[in-house]
Scaffold this active site. Structure first.
Site: not given
Ligand code: SAM
Length: 224
Positions: A52, A77, A126, A130, A162
């Site tokens: 993950e 992470d 994230d 941009k 999302d």
């Protein structure tokens, strides 16, 4: 989170048997001792290996590990104070088939050997909307190349987000690059057909988006 609390978690992570925190040098300059050997050294079995990426607190890794005891899971992470939660839960609940790796996803092909991995989950990355941030988008073509190296030939990638932008960007890139989209859903809780493991587990970020009534999207694909 206060810095005292973070320090406490960092110190605790050092003591956890399911947490691995190689330095950049260990990964890049020398052969990382677990590369190609995660199953042999860490899990001591030959079960499928699932990653993950950007796991945050590690909800997906922990819940999938409980659901699929015959697979091994590694949450990855850069923020150790976040995955401390998942690592601690796994220790408290004696879940043997989940571990956590603190590293940058950019170094993933230094942490895992060729074709070592069966499946990848990318949960609520994230979106890096941009243009200047394109290189940090976790499904850009550079990242896909790295994932392809560590994945088995039949390996699959799951993206849950999302972000309509991230969903559309990834679908476009997959179609444009001749990759194989196995399944796509732009609203997993409303549109029928979502796999059970997509709707039965919610991450920390996801629960916040659900409170705001944001549609959650999902893509399952193979990198060609
Ligand atoms: C928006 S959060 C989502 C966390 C979790 N998946 C969830 O849904 O609750 C994105 C996570 O990705 C991690 N992350 C972002 N870029 C990363 C990178 N290049 N390498 C490692 N971790 C990264 C962040 O530290 C953060 O925990």
């Amino acid at each position: 989170m206060g810095s005292k609390n973070k320090l406490k978690r960092f110190r605790e992570n050092e003591t956890f048997s399911n947490v691995f925190q190689p330095t950049r040098e260990e990964l890049v300059d020398s052969q990382f001792n677990l590369k190609g050997l995660w199953n042999e050294i860490v899990f001591k079995n030959n079960n499928p290996l699932v990653l993950e990426l950007g796991c945050g607190k590690g909800e997906y890794s922990v819940e999938l590990a409980k659901k699929y005891p015959e697979k091994n899971f590694i949450g990855i992470d850069i923020k150790g104070a976040r995955f401390w939660r998942g690592a601690k839960t796994a220790i408290e609940e004696s879940i043997p088939n989940v571990a956590f790796l603190r590293t940058q996803i950019e170094l993933i092909d230094h942490a895992f050997g060729k074709a070592e991995v069966d499946e990848i989950w990318i949960t609520f990355p994230d979106p890096q909307i941009k243009y200047k941030r394109t290189k940090h988008r976790m499904t850009n073509s550079e990242f896909l190349k790295r994932y392809k190296t560590i994945l088995k030939s039949e390996g699959v990638v799951n993206l849950k987000t999302d972000s309509e932008f991230m969903h559309g960007y990834t679908l476009g890139l997959l179609h444009g690059g001749g990759h194989e989209v196995l399944y796509a859903n732009h609203n997993v809780y409303k549109q029928e057909g979502s796999p059970e493991e997509v709707t039965s587990i919610q991450t920390y970020y996801e629960s916040q988006y659900l409170e705001q009534n944001k549609p959650i999207t999902y893509i399952r694909f193979k990198i060609k």
